[in-house]
Design an enzyme around this catalytic site. Sequence first.
Site: not given
Ligand code: MEV
Length: 439
Positions: A93, A280, A296, A393
């Site tokens: 990513e 995430k 893992d 991003h």
């Molecule tokens: C993207 O991979 C992760 C985010 O969505 C985490 C978040 O929103 O805190 C940017």
Amino acid sequence: MEEESPMRRRDRIKQGFSKLLKEDKLKAVAECIENPGEFVSLLKSFWFNDTKRQKTFDEFSENTISNFPIPYGISPNVLINNRNYVVPMVIEESSVVAAASAAVKFWGVRGGFHTEVIDTKKIGQVHFCWKGEPAALREMMPMIKDRLLRDTAGLTKKMEQRGGGVHDIELVDFHNEIPDYYQLRVSFYTCDSMGANFINSCLEAFADSLRDMFSDNIEIVMSILSNYTPECRVKVWVECPVEQLDGIDEHLDGQAFAVKFKKAVDIAHIDTYRAVTHNKGIYNGIDAVVIATGNDFRAVEAAGHSYAARNGHYESLSTAEIKDGIFSFAVEVPMALGTVGGLTSLHPLAKESLELLGNPTAPELMSIAATMGLANNYSAVKSLITKGIQQGHMKMHLTNILNSLGATDDEKIAATEHFKNIVVSHSAVEEFLKNLKTK
Ligand code: MEV
């Protein structure tokens, strides 16, 4: 005769596939798509020229027909407990490595990351049904425990010499939930290995001993480690006076930034929709290190997400505080990692990753991986509460868009310059390239 469609050929592939030679597997799979020739040469182009290396990779898994590369990036100058690390991160990513590195640089001059490994205890279970009085089984437990430990002395000897082994064996009574059902809940210390094989071998040996002891009265349902490792846990935190957060955003002074940051983290404590995305972001950093070191990541994620739900609802794994003018931000996560055994010594890049990290112990690696989790979490929340996530991003994603549109190197340079201060979107890049070509 009508030609068989690729779809139809997919049905044929089912029989005996695993018995085919690799080359024949590749050809059989290629028949399932429109352009088999192209497929075969593309997949073959990802084979290693070094046949020995390719064999190593083929033998990691089954039915392998090629390799699937993922970028191997570096986040340098990561200050953890006053020690500097060069951290390898394997992730596809865009902007994860950049986000981690930005956070690492920011906190590096504010004392760096501090960590504490809370414990490294792991759990395994022998699930069984026993016909008889629960009290009688409970009474026999000291005798059972002695026998199990005696029977597995050969298996555990080496691990004990390294300082680990079986820590405790406990009887858990579930016969009210499922008739006759009990479990042996066994805790282990596995030193620098993740320990899955050691734990599972001990558990299966315990099961054999139970069968031997109670042949007619016992049914062994299964014996397996638990990936829920709440006691194999690490805490990582950063902290600084709120004034040291001045200047992060032109509209917020340090105090206001800290308050807004804390609010964003608090939201992830009360709302599951936000919590999952928030966590995430933490695993963006953790997984990248876990994969780079041949560990893992499914086990690490499973443990982390279940730990996030330990209070009865799923919530943020990180917490933010402001107390006496000090802003602190912490993450606490369970993590079963190894720095010896398994893929850590078989995958050539995992081996190099560990060397790059100074051949850490398993607890040290837990600290490093969790640090990158906190670093990514910090950067994500910081962006979200200030300029938003898309600006940074999409800048990082620009190269992906340019590649997907087949841009030349010169066009890439021109586009990077053009989009320096302009919002990147797929259509805007497409339009830019179209104009460039007509010039
Ligand atoms: C993207 O991979 C992760 C985010 O969505 C985490 C978040 O929103 O805190 C940017």
